[in-house]
Design a protein around this motif. Structure first.
Motif, short mmCIF file in Angstrom:
data_model
loop_
_atom_site.label_atom_id
_atom_site.label_comp_id
_atom_site.label_asym_id
_atom_site.label_seq_id
_atom_site.Cartn_x
_atom_site.Cartn_y
_atom_site.Cartn_z
N LEU A 117 0.86 -1.17 0.00
CA LEU A 117 0.00 0.00 0.00
C LEU A 117 0.90 1.23 0.00
N LYS A 122 0.87 5.47 -0.28
CA LYS A 122 0.10 6.72 -0.22
C LYS A 122 0.95 7.82 -0.85
N PHE A 179 -3.66 6.37 -3.66
CA PHE A 179 -3.11 5.16 -3.07
C PHE A 179 -2.95 4.12 -4.16
#
Length: 94
Positions: A5, A7, A51
């Motif tokens: 993940l 960001k 994201f």
């Protein structure tokens, strides 16, 4: 399986360019050995906040991608356009 993940918050004037570039990059990343999928999500309130969620066979495959020319070239283009430092997490699916 390893889930990555990331960001990323961009300068507002780079958002459209990033979205267009990602359309080309997404299939290239997804085709990288050990990657089973990659998805781009945009925050519903902050247009410049994104994201990526990618699924990797294991950490070695993710690291191979991170050392690849594809990643290095992409990162060199997006990094100067960050409005805030990118954050990343590697997660395991239980």
């Amino acid at each position: 399986m390893l889930i990555r993940l990331v960001k990323m918050q961009f300068n507002a004037d780079f958002v459209s360019e990033f979205q267009e570039n990602f359309k080309t990059l997404q299939p290239q990343i997804a085709a990288f050995e050990g990657c089973s999928s990659v998805q781009l999500l945009q925050d519903h309130q902050q247009d410049n906040l994104f994201f990526t969620i990618s699924h990797w066979k294991d950490e070695a495959h993710l690291e191979a991608y991170r050392c690849s020319p594809l990643f290095r070239d992409t990162w060199a283009k997006v990094k100067p356009n960050f409005a805030a430092k990118a954050e990343a997490w590697s997660l395991l699916a239980p």
